[in-house]
Design a protein around this motif. Structure first.
Motif, PDB file in Angstrom:
ATOM      1  N   ALA A 122       0.824  -1.212   0.000  1.00  0.00           N
ATOM      2  CA  ALA A 122       0.000   0.000   0.000  1.00  0.00           C
ATOM      3  C   ALA A 122       0.856   1.260   0.000  1.00  0.00           C
ATOM      4  CB  ALA A 122      -0.936  -0.010   1.216  1.00  0.00           C
ATOM      5  N   LEU A 123       1.948   1.257   0.766  1.00  0.00           N
ATOM      6  CA  LEU A 123       2.792   2.448   0.843  1.00  0.00           C
ATOM      7  C   LEU A 123       3.510   2.728  -0.478  1.00  0.00           C
ATOM      8  CD1 LEU A 123       4.318   2.157   4.433  1.00  0.00           C
ATOM      9  CD2 LEU A 123       2.762   3.916   3.603  1.00  0.00           C
ATOM     10  N   TYR A 124       3.938   1.684  -1.169  1.00  0.00           N
ATOM     11  CA  TYR A 124       4.580   1.919  -2.464  1.00  0.00           C
ATOM     12  C   TYR A 124       3.569   2.411  -3.499  1.00  0.00           C
ATOM     13  CZ  TYR A 124       9.248   0.250  -1.326  1.00  0.00           C
ATOM     14  OH  TYR A 124      10.515   0.133  -0.796  1.00  0.00           O
ATOM     15  N   LEU A 125       2.335   1.903  -3.436  1.00  0.00           N
ATOM     16  CA  LEU A 125       1.282   2.452  -4.295  1.00  0.00           C
ATOM     17  C   LEU A 125       1.036   3.923  -3.958  1.00  0.00           C
ATOM     18  CD1 LEU A 125      -1.345  -0.458  -4.360  1.00  0.00           C
ATOM     19  CD2 LEU A 125       0.008   0.372  -6.288  1.00  0.00           C
ATOM     20  N   ALA A 126       1.029   4.222  -2.652  1.00  0.00           N
ATOM     21  CA  ALA A 126       0.823   5.611  -2.228  1.00  0.00           C
ATOM     22  C   ALA A 126       1.968   6.506  -2.703  1.00  0.00           C
ATOM     23  CB  ALA A 126       0.698   5.678  -0.703  1.00  0.00           C
ATOM     24  N   THR A 139      -4.937   3.038  -9.338  1.00  0.00           N
ATOM     25  CA  THR A 139      -4.115   3.055  -8.124  1.00  0.00           C
ATOM     26  C   THR A 139      -4.983   3.137  -6.883  1.00  0.00           C
ATOM     27  OG1 THR A 139      -2.284   4.136  -9.277  1.00  0.00           O
ATOM     28  CG2 THR A 139      -2.308   4.293  -6.883  1.00  0.00           C
ATOM     29  N   MET A 140      -6.005   3.958  -6.903  1.00  0.00           N
ATOM     30  CA  MET A 140      -6.815   4.193  -5.709  1.00  0.00           C
ATOM     31  C   MET A 140      -7.623   2.970  -5.297  1.00  0.00           C
ATOM     32  SD  MET A 140      -6.265   7.075  -4.297  1.00  0.00           S
ATOM     33  CE  MET A 140      -7.701   7.172  -3.227  1.00  0.00           C
ATOM     34  N   LEU A 141      -8.090   2.173  -6.255  1.00  0.00           N
ATOM     35  CA  LEU A 141      -8.916   1.019  -5.906  1.00  0.00           C
ATOM     36  C   LEU A 141      -8.143  -0.012  -5.086  1.00  0.00           C
ATOM     37  CD1 LEU A 141     -11.728  -0.202  -6.152  1.00  0.00           C
ATOM     38  CD2 LEU A 141     -10.997  -1.307  -8.289  1.00  0.00           C
ATOM     39  N   PRO A 142      -6.969  -0.474  -5.554  1.00  0.00           N
ATOM     40  CA  PRO A 142      -6.209  -1.400  -4.696  1.00  0.00           C
ATOM     41  C   PRO A 142      -5.719  -0.750  -3.412  1.00  0.00           C
ATOM     42  CG  PRO A 142      -4.934  -0.798  -6.639  1.00  0.00           C
ATOM     43  CD  PRO A 142      -6.319  -0.291  -6.859  1.00  0.00           C
ATOM     44  N   LEU A 143      -5.436   0.545  -3.458  1.00  0.00           N
ATOM     45  CA  LEU A 143      -4.998   1.250  -2.261  1.00  0.00           C
ATOM     46  C   LEU A 143      -6.100   1.258  -1.204  1.00  0.00           C
ATOM     47  CD1 LEU A 143      -2.599   2.781  -1.086  1.00  0.00           C
ATOM     48  CD2 LEU A 143      -3.492   4.871  -2.128  1.00  0.00           C
ATOM     49  N   LEU A 144      -7.319   1.519  -1.642  1.00  0.00           N
ATOM     50  CA  LEU A 144      -8.462   1.496  -0.730  1.00  0.00           C
ATOM     51  C   LEU A 144      -8.675   0.098  -0.154  1.00  0.00           C
ATOM     52  CD1 LEU A 144     -11.051   3.748  -2.608  1.00  0.00           C
ATOM     53  CD2 LEU A 144     -10.249   4.106  -0.277  1.00  0.00           C
ATOM     54  N   LEU A 145      -8.573  -0.918  -1.013  1.00  0.00           N
ATOM     55  CA  LEU A 145      -8.784  -2.300  -0.567  1.00  0.00           C
ATOM     56  C   LEU A 145      -7.742  -2.699   0.471  1.00  0.00           C
ATOM     57  CD1 LEU A 145     -10.397  -4.901  -0.895  1.00  0.00           C
ATOM     58  CD2 LEU A 145      -8.851  -5.542  -2.761  1.00  0.00           C
ATOM     59  N   LEU A 146      -6.489  -2.389   0.211  1.00  0.00           N
ATOM     60  CA  LEU A 146      -5.432  -2.714   1.168  1.00  0.00           C
ATOM     61  C   LEU A 146      -5.620  -1.972   2.489  1.00  0.00           C
ATOM     62  CD1 LEU A 146      -2.392  -2.629  -1.276  1.00  0.00           C
ATOM     63  CD2 LEU A 146      -3.194  -4.646  -0.036  1.00  0.00           C
ATOM     64  N   THR A 147      -6.065  -0.722   2.404  1.00  0.00           N
ATOM     65  CA  THR A 147      -6.299   0.062   3.625  1.00  0.00           C
ATOM     66  C   THR A 147      -7.424  -0.537   4.455  1.00  0.00           C
ATOM     67  OG1 THR A 147      -5.575   2.066   2.465  1.00  0.00           O
ATOM     68  CG2 THR A 147      -6.790   2.368   4.509  1.00  0.00           C
ATOM     69  N   VAL A 148      -8.446  -1.053   3.791  1.00  0.00           N
ATOM     70  CA  VAL A 148      -9.543  -1.718   4.509  1.00  0.00           C
ATOM     71  C   VAL A 148      -9.018  -2.909   5.302  1.00  0.00           C
ATOM     72  CG1 VAL A 148     -11.633  -3.100   4.194  1.00  0.00           C
ATOM     73  CG2 VAL A 148     -11.384  -0.940   2.981  1.00  0.00           C
ATOM     74  N   PHE A 149      -8.158  -3.713   4.684  1.00  0.00           N
ATOM     75  CA  PHE A 149      -7.578  -4.862   5.381  1.00  0.00           C
ATOM     76  C   PHE A 149      -6.706  -4.412   6.553  1.00  0.00           C
ATOM     77  CE2 PHE A 149      -8.474  -7.305   1.461  1.00  0.00           C
ATOM     78  CZ  PHE A 149      -9.055  -8.421   2.040  1.00  0.00           C
TER      79      PHE A 149
END
Length: 233
Positions: A75-79, A184-194
């Motif tokens: 998530a951080l590298y995506l961010a 980018t935002m969709l997987p970032l949101l999903l990872l943040t939920v987890f």
């Protein structure tokens, strides 16, 4: 187990030094990508501390930390990529004003930063808590201190990132983008939920990591399941 016991002090010293020096290395970086690389190194040091202690609780914390780290660092590298997309650079000296450009992304980033620092109520809190408790249980107060000091330095590091890249007004006239790419935002949101979910509801993951740690410290039930009676076919 015997070899780990003989090498435990060396592993412990290496882990403590890696955790603290990795966090210091992150503090010294201007490029967000290099900063995250040193955060990974610091996390490896924390996991080595759990391996050095070697108890079921410590190994459970190490496995929990590994699972948390895989999700969080992805998530951080995506961010980081999204920061460069919005701000036009990976450099903290050139970035600024990301909070004004995209408030949702800034909020997600802050959650990820808190998780990386081991602050509650996010996933990074539990493995660090377990490692600190396991260290104190065996009388290794200096290992507990290493985990806490590295977490404190990491908190300063990500506080610096947020202040410079997000909170500070933009200082550069480089080309930037206001729109946020959904890829980018969709997987970032999903990872943040987890990451938030594992922090708020850690029971299932704690049970899983405890089971893994038990099998690592006592492999005989697994051996028995493969070779009943202890005899290979």
């Amino acid at each position: 187990p015997l070899e780990r016991e003989e090498l435990s002090l060396l592993i412990a010293i290496t882990g403590a030094a890696t955790a603290i020096l990795g966090a210091l290395g992150a503090l010294a970086q201007d490029d967000v990508r290099k900063l995250l690389g040193y955060v990974v190194i610091s996390g490896i040091g924390n996991m080595l501390i759990g391996i050095a202690i070697g108890t079921t609780g410590a190994l459970s914390g190490t496995v929990f930390y590994a699972l948390h780290s895989m999700l969080l660092m992805t998530a951080l590298y995506l961010a980081a990529g999204q920061m460069a997309f919005l701000g036009g650079s990976f450099s903290l000296t050139r970035l600024g004003g990301l909070y004004r450009r995209n408030g949702l992304f800034a909020a997600i980033s802050l959650i990820l930063f808190f998780a990386a620092c081991g602050l509650p109520p996010f996933s990074g809190f539990w493995p660090k808590l377990i490692l600190v408790k396991s260290s104190l249980d065996v009388g290794a107060w200096w290992l507990a201190a290493a985990v806490l000091v590295s977490g404190f330095l990491t908190t300063i590091c990500f506080g610096r990132v947020f202040l410079l890249a997000y909170w500070r007004p933009a200082t550069e006239s480089a080309e930037t983008h206001v729109a946020t790419g959904w890829r980018t935002m969709l997987p970032l949101l999903l990872l943040t939920v987890f990451i938030v979910g594992f922090g708020l509801l850690p029971e299932r993951l704690l049970a899983l990591t405890q089971s893994v740690a038990t099998e690592l410290t006592d492999p005989y039930p697994y051996i028995e399941s493969v070779f009943p009676g202890g005899v290979a076919p």
